[in-house]
Design a protein around this motif. Structure first.
Motif, PDB file in Angstrom:
ATOM      1  N   TYR A  11       0.861  -1.185   0.000  1.00  0.00           N
ATOM      2  CA  TYR A  11       0.000   0.000   0.000  1.00  0.00           C
ATOM      3  C   TYR A  11       0.898   1.235   0.000  1.00  0.00           C
ATOM      4  CZ  TYR A  11      -3.517   3.430   1.447  1.00  0.00           C
ATOM      5  OH  TYR A  11      -4.345   4.525   1.513  1.00  0.00           O
ATOM      6  N   LYS A  12       0.715   2.085  -0.976  1.00  0.00           N
ATOM      7  CA  LYS A  12       1.559   3.264  -1.153  1.00  0.00           C
ATOM      8  C   LYS A  12       3.045   2.883  -1.124  1.00  0.00           C
ATOM      9  CE  LYS A  12      -1.736   6.612   0.726  1.00  0.00           C
ATOM     10  NZ  LYS A  12      -1.980   7.700   1.708  1.00  0.00           N
ATOM     11  N   PRO A  13       3.462   1.937  -1.968  1.00  0.00           N
ATOM     12  CA  PRO A  13       4.868   1.493  -1.953  1.00  0.00           C
ATOM     13  C   PRO A  13       5.806   2.608  -2.379  1.00  0.00           C
ATOM     14  CG  PRO A  13       3.757   0.662  -3.903  1.00  0.00           C
ATOM     15  CD  PRO A  13       2.692   1.300  -3.055  1.00  0.00           C
ATOM     16  N   GLU A  41      -4.211   0.904  -7.673  1.00  0.00           N
ATOM     17  CA  GLU A  41      -3.280   0.885  -8.816  1.00  0.00           C
ATOM     18  C   GLU A  41      -2.542   2.209  -8.988  1.00  0.00           C
ATOM     19  OE1 GLU A  41      -3.294  -0.368 -13.572  1.00  0.00           O
ATOM     20  OE2 GLU A  41      -5.174  -0.277 -12.422  1.00  0.00           O
ATOM     21  N   LYS A  42      -3.192   3.327  -8.628  1.00  0.00           N
ATOM     22  CA  LYS A  42      -2.561   4.631  -8.821  1.00  0.00           C
ATOM     23  C   LYS A  42      -1.251   4.752  -8.039  1.00  0.00           C
ATOM     24  CE  LYS A  42      -5.273   6.925  -5.180  1.00  0.00           C
ATOM     25  NZ  LYS A  42      -6.226   8.031  -4.872  1.00  0.00           N
ATOM     26  N   TYR A  43      -1.187   4.098  -6.874  1.00  0.00           N
ATOM     27  CA  TYR A  43       0.041   4.186  -6.073  1.00  0.00           C
ATOM     28  C   TYR A  43       1.170   3.388  -6.703  1.00  0.00           C
ATOM     29  CZ  TYR A  43      -3.014   6.218  -2.533  1.00  0.00           C
ATOM     30  OH  TYR A  43      -3.899   7.012  -1.868  1.00  0.00           O
ATOM     31  N   TRP A  44       0.837   2.311  -7.385  1.00  0.00           N
ATOM     32  CA  TRP A  44       1.862   1.541  -8.117  1.00  0.00           C
ATOM     33  C   TRP A  44       2.401   2.368  -9.282  1.00  0.00           C
ATOM     34  CZ3 TRP A  44       4.656  -2.583  -7.050  1.00  0.00           C
ATOM     35  CH2 TRP A  44       5.365  -3.194  -8.072  1.00  0.00           C
ATOM     36  N   LEU A  48       6.308   3.699 -10.068  1.00  0.00           N
ATOM     37  CA  LEU A  48       7.030   3.511 -11.327  1.00  0.00           C
ATOM     38  C   LEU A  48       7.446   4.843 -11.931  1.00  0.00           C
ATOM     39  CD1 LEU A  48       5.031   0.629 -13.058  1.00  0.00           C
ATOM     40  CD2 LEU A  48       7.002   0.478 -11.530  1.00  0.00           C
ATOM     41  N   SER A  49       6.632   5.863 -11.724  1.00  0.00           N
ATOM     42  CA  SER A  49       6.971   7.178 -12.276  1.00  0.00           C
ATOM     43  C   SER A  49       8.171   7.805 -11.570  1.00  0.00           C
ATOM     44  CB  SER A  49       5.765   8.117 -12.182  1.00  0.00           C
ATOM     45  OG  SER A  49       5.482   8.456 -10.829  1.00  0.00           O
ATOM     46  N   LYS A  50       8.376   7.426 -10.299  1.00  0.00           N
ATOM     47  CA  LYS A  50       9.499   7.963  -9.529  1.00  0.00           C
ATOM     48  C   LYS A  50      10.766   7.140  -9.714  1.00  0.00           C
ATOM     49  CE  LYS A  50       6.398   9.613  -5.859  1.00  0.00           C
ATOM     50  NZ  LYS A  50       5.979   9.393  -4.452  1.00  0.00           N
ATOM     51  N   SER A  51      10.603   5.932 -10.219  1.00  0.00           N
ATOM     52  CA  SER A  51      11.737   5.011 -10.345  1.00  0.00           C
ATOM     53  C   SER A  51      12.240   4.968 -11.777  1.00  0.00           C
ATOM     54  CB  SER A  51      11.324   3.607  -9.907  1.00  0.00           C
ATOM     55  OG  SER A  51      12.319   2.666 -10.215  1.00  0.00           O
ATOM     56  N   ARG A  52      13.491   4.596 -11.923  1.00  0.00           N
ATOM     57  CA  ARG A  52      14.076   4.440 -13.256  1.00  0.00           C
ATOM     58  C   ARG A  52      13.859   3.037 -13.806  1.00  0.00           C
ATOM     59  NH1 ARG A  52      20.023   7.364 -12.479  1.00  0.00           N
ATOM     60  NH2 ARG A  52      19.232   9.475 -12.012  1.00  0.00           N
ATOM     61  N   VAL A  67      -5.861  -4.331  -6.002  1.00  0.00           N
ATOM     62  CA  VAL A  67      -7.161  -4.356  -5.338  1.00  0.00           C
ATOM     63  C   VAL A  67      -7.469  -2.932  -4.887  1.00  0.00           C
ATOM     64  CG1 VAL A  67      -6.889  -6.739  -4.569  1.00  0.00           C
ATOM     65  CG2 VAL A  67      -6.191  -4.875  -3.051  1.00  0.00           C
ATOM     66  N   THR A  68      -8.730  -2.658  -4.650  1.00  0.00           N
ATOM     67  CA  THR A  68      -9.103  -1.339  -4.151  1.00  0.00           C
ATOM     68  C   THR A  68      -8.944  -1.308  -2.638  1.00  0.00           C
ATOM     69  OG1 THR A  68     -11.425  -1.923  -3.831  1.00  0.00           O
ATOM     70  CG2 THR A  68     -10.777  -1.073  -6.009  1.00  0.00           C
ATOM     71  N   LYS A  69      -8.802  -0.115  -2.098  1.00  0.00           N
ATOM     72  CA  LYS A  69      -8.693   0.013  -0.650  1.00  0.00           C
ATOM     73  C   LYS A  69      -9.941  -0.491   0.039  1.00  0.00           C
ATOM     74  CE  LYS A  69      -7.283   3.223   2.978  1.00  0.00           C
ATOM     75  NZ  LYS A  69      -6.962   4.618   3.341  1.00  0.00           N
ATOM     76  N   ALA A  70     -11.094  -0.256  -0.581  1.00  0.00           N
ATOM     77  CA  ALA A  70     -12.363  -0.693   0.005  1.00  0.00           C
ATOM     78  C   ALA A  70     -12.463  -2.209   0.073  1.00  0.00           C
ATOM     79  CB  ALA A  70     -13.531  -0.130  -0.800  1.00  0.00           C
ATOM     80  N   SER A  71     -11.825  -2.903  -0.876  1.00  0.00           N
ATOM     81  CA  SER A  71     -11.925  -4.374  -0.911  1.00  0.00           C
ATOM     82  C   SER A  71     -10.772  -5.070  -0.203  1.00  0.00           C
ATOM     83  CB  SER A  71     -11.991  -4.860  -2.359  1.00  0.00           C
ATOM     84  OG  SER A  71     -10.770  -4.582  -3.041  1.00  0.00           O
TER      85      SER A  71
END
Length: 310
Positions: A11-13, A41-44, A48-52, A67-71
């Motif tokens: 979560y928020k890796p 998925e947005k946190y993944w 990736l956007s911050k990593s090379r 998965v969604t936070k709700a699920s």
């Protein structure tokens, strides 16, 4: 040779997850699959956007599911991860634990040479920034000596019989399938509920101190309260596992030993804050154990896992 898959809920890796993946890929027994169960998925995509680098492009064995936070559920999300695994054994980890060396996976696998062993868990070592109380708790809960625990040890060990932390624990897949996996909806403690179930069915749990991970937290009093509220809820919801045993005896023992340790190392000035911290733990736990008597609207405010109540 035994095959092992590793499952990590995230979560928020952050960038540290990529270091963890590298560490696991360099294990002497490399995982067949490394399965990431990522919440939102947005946190993944942000990672990736911050990593090379994209770990799925760097390695050939990475599976990422969103998965969604709700699920998200501590038990069911892990069950979904296991569905992606075809190996004889699978290992659960958290995103904030790191292998101490390259022998982590192979050391845990060795425990399963005994056919009655259904689960094995690693020793947790404190991070360098770990406070003294948390550092001592690691010594209390993760001693130097290996241990094999079965239901017969319940009178001697009490609730510690069922201690098996998913911060880093390995499981025999055939037994997992036999008992139906982790509990399908739980606020917390899915690892101990599972451990209790397998012990009651005649299987054993091994503690393997040679298998080490670096993992610790410096929780605030409020965080301790919320976390222990959820522990209390989970124990109330699973009387088949926790109904006949008390966790308070073990807790009192750790408190007494920690206070003694403070005095021994000349840090008695830490005792008052530690007592307050323990009070927050105890209050949260007692309220969790009695949550059914509390107003439903209050429960999310007391809980660490607020989505559970929605």
């Amino acid at each position: 040779m035994s095959t092992v898959d590793i499952i990590i809920p995230t979560y928020k890796p952050d960038i540290a997850l990529l270091r963890l993946i590298d560490d696991l890929e360099r294990q002497s027994l490399r995982p067949t699959k490394l399965i990431i169960m990522n919440t939102e998925e947005k946190y993944w995509k942000e990672l990736l956007s911050k990593s090379r680098e994209n770990p799925q492009e760097k390695y050939d064995n990475i599976v990422v599911e969103h998965v969604t936070k709700a699920s998200f559920d501590h038990g069911e999300t892990r069950n979904l991860g296991v569905k992606h695994s075809n190996s004889e054994f699978f290992m659960m980890m958290t995103q904030d634990a790191f292998p101490r060396d390259k022998m982590l996976v192979s050391s845990l696998v060795k425990a399963f040479e005994d056919s009655d062993v259904a689960a094995a868990y690693a020793r947790q070592y404190p991070k360098t920034d770990c406070n003294l109380a948390e550092r001592y708790s690691r010594k209390f809960n993760y001693p130097n000596e290996p241990m094999k625990k079965t239901q017969k040890d319940l009178p001697r060990l009490g609730i510690k019989t069922y201690f098996c932390s998913n911060v880093c624990a390995m499981y025999r897949r055939s037994v997992f399938d036999e008992i139906g996996g982790f509990t399908h909806r739980t606020i917390f403690n899915e690892d101990m509920v599972y451990a209790g179930n397998i012990c009651q069915k005649g299987y054993a749990i091994c503690y393997v101190p040679e298998a080490g991970v670096i993992h610790s937290h410096n929780y605030t009093c409020a965080q301790q309260f919320h976390r222990n509220f959820d522990i209390g809820v989970s124990q109330t919801d699973h009387p088949e596992v926790f109904g006949s045993i008390s966790s308070e005896t073990e807790g009192k023992k750790m408190v007494a030993e920690t206070i003694g340790h403070f005095r021994q190392v000349g840090k008695a000035y830490l005792i008052p804050h530690y007592i307050v911290m323990c009070g927050c733990r105890w209050l949260g736990y007692k309220l969790g154990r009695n949550y059914k008597k509390l107003p439903k609207g209050l429960l999310p405010k007391l809980s660490l896992n607020k989505e559970y109540w929605l």
